[in-house]
Structures are given as C-alpha cells and as structure tokens.
Design a protein around this motif. Structure first.
Motif, PDB file in Angstrom:
ATOM      1  N   ARG A  50      45.555  29.642  37.439  1.00  0.00           N
ATOM      2  CA  ARG A  50      46.464  30.698  37.860  1.00  0.00           C
ATOM      3  C   ARG A  50      45.755  31.594  38.858  1.00  0.00           C
ATOM      4  NH1 ARG A  50      46.277  32.718  32.188  1.00  0.00           N
ATOM      5  NH2 ARG A  50      48.410  31.993  32.124  1.00  0.00           N
ATOM      6  N   ILE A  51      46.555  32.287  39.626  1.00  0.00           N
ATOM      7  CA  ILE A  51      46.080  33.353  40.501  1.00  0.00           C
ATOM      8  C   ILE A  51      46.652  34.637  39.921  1.00  0.00           C
ATOM      9  CG2 ILE A  51      46.129  34.322  42.841  1.00  0.00           C
ATOM     10  CD1 ILE A  51      44.732  31.586  42.737  1.00  0.00           C
ATOM     11  N   ILE A  52      45.829  35.666  39.847  1.00  0.00           N
ATOM     12  CA  ILE A  52      46.322  36.968  39.398  1.00  0.00           C
ATOM     13  C   ILE A  52      46.004  37.993  40.478  1.00  0.00           C
ATOM     14  CG2 ILE A  52      46.223  38.805  37.664  1.00  0.00           C
ATOM     15  CD1 ILE A  52      45.310  36.750  35.617  1.00  0.00           C
ATOM     16  N   GLU A  53      46.995  38.799  40.814  1.00  0.00           N
ATOM     17  CA  GLU A  53      46.789  39.946  41.694  1.00  0.00           C
ATOM     18  C   GLU A  53      46.790  41.190  40.830  1.00  0.00           C
ATOM     19  OE1 GLU A  53      49.495  39.945  45.010  1.00  0.00           O
ATOM     20  OE2 GLU A  53      48.337  38.364  45.983  1.00  0.00           O
ATOM     21  N   PHE A  54      45.628  41.853  40.785  1.00  0.00           N
ATOM     22  CA  PHE A  54      45.459  43.077  40.010  1.00  0.00           C
ATOM     23  C   PHE A  54      45.637  44.272  40.937  1.00  0.00           C
ATOM     24  CE2 PHE A  54      42.785  39.931  37.841  1.00  0.00           C
ATOM     25  CZ  PHE A  54      43.100  40.119  36.508  1.00  0.00           C
ATOM     26  N   PRO A  55      46.668  45.102  40.707  1.00  0.00           N
ATOM     27  CA  PRO A  55      46.790  46.321  41.515  1.00  0.00           C
ATOM     28  C   PRO A  55      45.743  47.334  41.051  1.00  0.00           C
ATOM     29  CG  PRO A  55      48.489  46.281  39.845  1.00  0.00           C
ATOM     30  CD  PRO A  55      47.743  44.979  39.728  1.00  0.00           C
TER      31      PRO A  55
ATOM     32  N   PHE B  52      51.104  37.437  37.904  1.00  0.00           N
ATOM     33  CA  PHE B  52      50.544  36.136  37.568  1.00  0.00           C
ATOM     34  C   PHE B  52      51.276  35.068  38.377  1.00  0.00           C
ATOM     35  CE2 PHE B  52      48.830  38.544  34.246  1.00  0.00           C
ATOM     36  CZ  PHE B  52      47.998  37.794  33.431  1.00  0.00           C
ATOM     37  N   PHE B  53      50.518  34.211  39.046  1.00  0.00           N
ATOM     38  CA  PHE B  53      51.049  33.058  39.751  1.00  0.00           C
ATOM     39  C   PHE B  53      50.538  31.834  38.986  1.00  0.00           C
ATOM     40  CE2 PHE B  53      50.467  36.425  42.821  1.00  0.00           C
ATOM     41  CZ  PHE B  53      51.603  36.386  43.616  1.00  0.00           C
ATOM     42  N   GLU B  54      51.394  31.192  38.235  1.00  0.00           N
ATOM     43  CA  GLU B  54      50.988  30.029  37.456  1.00  0.00           C
ATOM     44  C   GLU B  54      50.960  28.831  38.406  1.00  0.00           C
ATOM     45  OE1 GLU B  54      50.269  30.475  33.710  1.00  0.00           O
ATOM     46  OE2 GLU B  54      49.915  32.099  35.128  1.00  0.00           O
TER      47      GLU B  54
ATOM     48  N   ILE C 253      44.459  46.014  46.084  1.00  0.00           N
ATOM     49  CA  ILE C 253      44.750  44.834  45.257  1.00  0.00           C
ATOM     50  C   ILE C 253      43.537  43.909  45.243  1.00  0.00           C
ATOM     51  CG2 ILE C 253      46.079  42.676  45.212  1.00  0.00           C
ATOM     52  CD1 ILE C 253      48.543  44.255  45.918  1.00  0.00           C
ATOM     53  N   CYS C 254      43.259  43.339  44.083  1.00  0.00           N
ATOM     54  CA  CYS C 254      42.231  42.310  43.923  1.00  0.00           C
ATOM     55  C   CYS C 254      42.933  41.017  43.548  1.00  0.00           C
ATOM     56  CB  CYS C 254      41.222  42.695  42.838  1.00  0.00           C
ATOM     57  SG  CYS C 254      40.007  41.398  42.512  1.00  0.00           S
ATOM     58  N   ARG C 255      42.655  39.955  44.284  1.00  0.00           N
ATOM     59  CA  ARG C 255      43.234  38.641  43.986  1.00  0.00           C
ATOM     60  C   ARG C 255      42.132  37.743  43.444  1.00  0.00           C
ATOM     61  NH1 ARG C 255      46.761  34.744  47.939  1.00  0.00           N
ATOM     62  NH2 ARG C 255      48.427  36.093  47.218  1.00  0.00           N
ATOM     63  N   MET C 256      42.405  37.160  42.253  1.00  0.00           N
ATOM     64  CA  MET C 256      41.443  36.257  41.620  1.00  0.00           C
ATOM     65  C   MET C 256      42.100  34.929  41.268  1.00  0.00           C
ATOM     66  SD  MET C 256      39.185  38.586  38.995  1.00  0.00           S
ATOM     67  CE  MET C 256      38.046  37.229  38.635  1.00  0.00           C
ATOM     68  N   ALA C 257      41.326  33.856  41.370  1.00  0.00           N
ATOM     69  CA  ALA C 257      41.733  32.546  40.879  1.00  0.00           C
ATOM     70  C   ALA C 257      41.034  32.324  39.547  1.00  0.00           C
ATOM     71  CB  ALA C 257      41.328  31.456  41.865  1.00  0.00           C
TER      72      ALA C 257
END
Length: 189
Positions: free
Chosen positions: A80-85, A43-45, A172-176
C-alpha cells in the motif's frame, strides 16, 4: 498548501495466450480510502497476495477486497501507499477509545496499543514484517523508547514492534509499505 492526495499508476503484468509478457492494467489503484476523516491519512491499496509462495497465474485478477484491512492476509502480503498529512492537535488529543476506533476503521481494532502515557496516541503493533519506504517528505517513526525522523529515500524494516507514524513536517509524507504476514516467537507474543 495543497493537502489533496495525488494519484499514481499501478501497472500489472501478466501473460497472453502464447505465454508472452503483457500489461494487464495500467491505472491508479482501485481501492483508496481516507481514514479518520479530514486530516487523516489516505490509504492506496496497491495489491495483496493470499499466500507465499505466490501462485503466479497467466492473468492475475484484481485481488478481492472487503474494505480496508491493516495487516496482510494470513500467510500473505500486502502493498500500500499511505499519504500522511501533517499531524494536528486532533491527533495528539485522541483518547485510547478514539484510537481503537481509528484502527477499527482500518479493519484491525486489536492493533491499537494506545494507553495512558504512551509516546503517541496511535501506537499500534501487528504480527508483520513491514518494509516502509519514504517516497516524498519526512515523517517521525515513534517507538516505545525512541524516535527517528526518516526522509525521502530512507527505508524502515519494521519487525512487529509497537510504533506510530507522526508527521510533524508541515507537508504531506508519502510512504510505500510492503507488509508480510508473520508470527511472534516465544515471549514476543
């Protein structure tokens, strides 16, 4: 395959003493947290507000954070940005207690709706309207009665529904995410 989270810039603007637009900061987000240990999402807050409408200050300070909190503040917003492995067996085998523990690490144990026979062990629900934008990769949106694969450029408007995110892609999937505090109407509560 590189599974390390990548960084990005967060540029915050404001006003100088003459009321002219300036850049206050240009750096990666200050608050980053790996949830659930290796194999978990990062999680990138990015930012949050305490109310809407937002009170716009000349020089916005970094919003105070007391650890990772899943929903936005009451009447506020959160980005936030989340990177889902890629999802592994360790996720698929989570028990309801394990899932509650994962959500507790995100500051909202009660969001977990894990139950026997649920479509995914990390099903959860919050009183928020969320805009989820896939920036890179793909992920499966899991709902109670359906699933949908969403890819880079796709946007989900998540209206307080029970859901989970399952990365079955191998990358990896990156979502905002932009989360807006909400309140359930009538029988949805």
């Amino acid at each position: 395959m590189n599974q390390q989270p990548t960084s990005f810039r967060r540029i915050v603007t404001g006003h100088d003493a003459d009321g002219k637009a300036i850049i206050i900061s240009d750096a990666p987000p200050v608050h980053t947290q790996l949830v659930g240990g290796p194999g978990g999402p990062t999680f990138f807050e990015v930012w949050h507000t305490l109310e809407t409408p937002v009170i716009i200050q000349a020089y916005s300070e970094e919003p105070a954070e007391n650890g990772l909190v899943l929903p936005p503040p009451k009447n506020g917003t959160r980005m936030r940005i989340i990177e889902f492995p890629p999802e592994g067996e360790e996720i698929r085998k989570l028990t309801g207690t394990d899932a509650a523990s994962k959500f507790s690490a995100m500051g909202d144990e009660k969001a977990s709706t894990a139950a026997e026979g649920a479509p995914h062990p990390l099903m959860h629900r919050t009183q928020t309207l969320d805009y989820g934008i896939v920036l890179a990769g793909e992920i499966t949106l899991v709902l109670d009665r359906t699933e949908s694969i969403i890819k880079a450029g796709d946007i989900v408007i998540q209206c307080g529904t029970n859901h989970a995110w399952a990365n079955r892609s191998g990358k990896i999937c990156r979502m905002a995410f932009i989360l807006i505090a909400g309140q359930y109407a009538g029988d949805l509560a």
